[in-house]
Design an enzyme around this catalytic site. Structure first.
Site, PDB file in Angstrom:
ATOM      1  CG  ASP A  96     -31.806  50.861  18.011  1.00 13.45           C
ATOM      2  OD1 ASP A  96     -30.776  50.630  18.740  1.00 13.45           O
ATOM      3  OD2 ASP A  96     -31.931  52.051  17.768  1.00 13.45           O
ATOM      4  CE1 TYR A 132     -31.957  49.044  23.417  1.00 12.59           C
ATOM      5  CE2 TYR A 132     -33.630  48.438  21.847  1.00 12.59           C
ATOM      6  CZ  TYR A 132     -32.455  48.956  22.087  1.00 12.59           C
ATOM      7  OH  TYR A 132     -31.916  49.671  20.725  1.00 12.59           O
ATOM      8  CG  ASP A 168     -27.495  54.824  19.436  1.00  9.96           C
ATOM      9  OD1 ASP A 168     -27.972  55.742  18.602  1.00  9.96           O
ATOM     10  OD2 ASP A 168     -27.945  53.715  19.830  1.00  9.96           O
ATOM     11  CG  HIS A 216     -27.630  49.054  21.367  1.00  9.41           C
ATOM     12  ND1 HIS A 216     -26.816  50.081  21.466  1.00  9.41           N
ATOM     13  CD2 HIS A 216     -28.620  49.635  20.859  1.00  9.41           C
ATOM     14  CE1 HIS A 216     -27.130  51.260  21.182  1.00  9.41           C
ATOM     15  NE2 HIS A 216     -28.330  51.219  20.599  1.00  9.41           N
ATOM     16  CG  HIS A 250     -36.166  53.068  18.232  1.00  8.65           C
ATOM     17  ND1 HIS A 250     -36.209  54.541  19.237  1.00  8.65           N
ATOM     18  CD2 HIS A 250     -34.933  53.164  17.776  1.00  8.65           C
ATOM     19  CE1 HIS A 250     -34.971  54.722  18.979  1.00  8.65           C
ATOM     20  NE2 HIS A 250     -34.297  54.096  18.345  1.00  8.65           N
ATOM     21  CD  GLU A 304     -31.478  57.366  18.931  1.00  7.56           C
ATOM     22  OE1 GLU A 304     -32.104  56.319  18.450  1.00  7.56           O
ATOM     23  OE2 GLU A 304     -31.708  57.749  20.038  1.00  7.56           O
ATOM     24  CG  HIS A 323     -32.725  57.586  24.466  1.00  8.82           C
ATOM     25  ND1 HIS A 323     -33.432  56.899  24.573  1.00  8.82           N
ATOM     26  CD2 HIS A 323     -31.849  57.396  23.285  1.00  8.82           C
ATOM     27  CE1 HIS A 323     -33.761  56.254  23.615  1.00  8.82           C
ATOM     28  NE2 HIS A 323     -32.800  56.340  22.875  1.00  8.82           N
ATOM     29  CG  HIS A 367     -31.466  53.772  13.788  1.00  9.12           C
ATOM     30  ND1 HIS A 367     -32.341  54.853  13.448  1.00  9.12           N
ATOM     31  CD2 HIS A 367     -31.406  53.674  15.312  1.00  9.12           C
ATOM     32  CE1 HIS A 367     -32.841  55.275  14.969  1.00  9.12           C
ATOM     33  NE2 HIS A 367     -32.200  54.669  15.849  1.00  9.12           N
TER      34      HIS A 367
HETATM   35 FE1  FEO Z   1     -32.129  54.232  17.985  1.00 10.34          FE
HETATM   36 FE2  FEO Z   1     -29.496  52.645  19.333  1.00 10.34          FE
HETATM   37  O1  FEO Z   1     -30.315  53.706  18.633  1.00 10.34           O
END
Ligand code: FEO
Length: 380
Positions: free
Chosen positions: A146, A174, A65, A207, A127, A63, A5, A61
């Site tokens: 995630d 996490y 990443d 992840h 999330h 985001e 982040h 998702h």
């Molecule tokens: Fe919410 Fe691993 O990105």
């Protein structure tokens, strides 16, 4: 990597970006990677299939990443449909401004790959609003993005191959730092998932390692974490200029110990914020101290107070302390932060003028004992 982040979240054990290529009669790619790793991901795909053969790309998702590799994939897979949740189309379009061939799905929608199907489960606010899970029938693999992930770069790929202490610490960190505010939704979503009675052979997050040995263990652990039942312990967070507030912090610790309540103590100017928050997540009490500077707090204590507000921890009690020279607002300000964070202040704050005298330190020990009594009262 040591931060995530941007620099908001520490990742002492690195991380991984997991994308899943499914080769059936049709070829599907579930999630991608962060942009700087897109070439590496495409090379990995090319070892197995020609990317031009990819029929379906799922973006669980938006985001970056996980979506950063989308431009490369969609460029090299011109016939692929991009499957997103209903909220996902808005966020993917908002990030990439591309007219990709979207297909928005909702919970229960299915896409056939030939011998197996992908079934989608929306998971809003786990999330982000767009978050979604994809389940592969036949193989029983839940690709949960995630959720159930960890920032943990291990030499091996599966949960039974890695150190369990490291794994669970990273999964907890996490959860505590990212998912805590959405704990009610976590509980509801898990109930919904378990009610589907899907056979689950693996939970494959985006992840960290993949849960293949008793994969539901992390689901049941999430249920415990989401309930936010605290341990009978305390965390002391403080900053200090000339050691007065430090001595107060340690005296509070003596008070806690005299009541046999374990505690951890963090000098926040030199401690990792996310590690401290992980301990706060577990504990019943959080006791915060700062000297007064310019009618306010030391700026180095402020970031974790902002996190306490934003992460919306439940079932916490707290107290405040600090030294001062002439105006001495810090204790009231900290108590205000605790109240804004729904942390119940259970003991009168202790202020010490200049360096704490023995009677000030005794007041700190008393504060520690009062917090310990409140912890025990809550537990009984
Ligand atoms: Fe919410 Fe691993 O990105």
């Amino acid at each position: 990597m040591r931060h995530f982040h941007g620099h908001e979240l520490s990742t002492h054990r690195g991380s991984s970006y997991n994308a899943y290529l499914i080769v059936d009669e049709k070829i599907a790619l579930v999630d991608t990677v962060w942009g700087p790793f897109a070439d590496e991901m495409m090379a990995n795909i090319r070892e197995i299939v020609d990317p031009a053969q990819i029929d379906i790309v799922v973006a669980n998702h938006a985001e970056v990443d996980h979506s950063g590799g989308l431009p490369a994939v969609m460029r090299e897979a011109p016939n692929a449909t991009l499957i997103v949740s209903r909220r996902g189309q808005d966020s993917i379009e908002g990030h990439y401004h591309q007219p990709w061939p979207f297909q928005a799905v909702r919970t229960g929608d299915k896409v056939s790959l030939g011998s197996r199907e992908l079934v989608f489960v929306e998971a809003p606010m786990l999330h982000w609003p767009d978050s979604m899970f994809a389940y592969l029938t036949g193989s029983g693999i839940l690709m949960s993005n995630d959720a159930f992930g960890q920032h943990y770069a291990a030499a091996f790929r599966f949960n039974d191959q890695v150190d369990q202490g490291e794994l669970y610490h990273e999964a907890l960190k996490y959860y505590a730092n990212i998912l805590t505010p959405f704990s009610d939704r976590v509980l509801k979503k898990i109930d919904e998932l378990l009610a589907l009675k899907l056979p689950v052979s693996m939970i494959a997050p985006s992840h960290g390692i993949i849960w293949r040995d008793h994969p539901l263990q992390i689901v049941h652990t999430y249920q415990e974490w989401a309930a936010q039942t605290p341990e009978r312990s305390a965390v002391i967070l403080y900053d200090t200029m000339w050691q007065g507030t430090r001595r107060m912090a340690e005296a509070i610790g003596e008070g806690l110990l005299s009541e046999e309540v374990p505690f951890k103590i963090y000098h926040m100017a030199i401690s990792d914020r996310n590690d401290a928050l992980t301990e706060v997540f577990r504990a019943n009490a959080v006791i915060v101290g700062s000297p007064t500077l310019n009618n306010g707090l030391l700026p180095t204590i402020t970031p974790i107070l902002e996190d306490l507000r934003g992460l919306k921890f439940k079932n916490k009690i707290g107290a405040a302390f600090g030294s001062y020279g002439w105006s001495g607002e810090s204790v009231k300000l900290i108590e205000g932060h605790l109240q804004d964070s729904a942390i119940t202040v259970v003991a009168e704050g202790v202020r010490a003028k200049w360096q704490p005298k023995e009677e000030d330190l005794e007041a700190c020990r008393r504060l520690g004992r009062e917090v310990a009594a409140a912890i025990k009262g809550a537990a009984s």
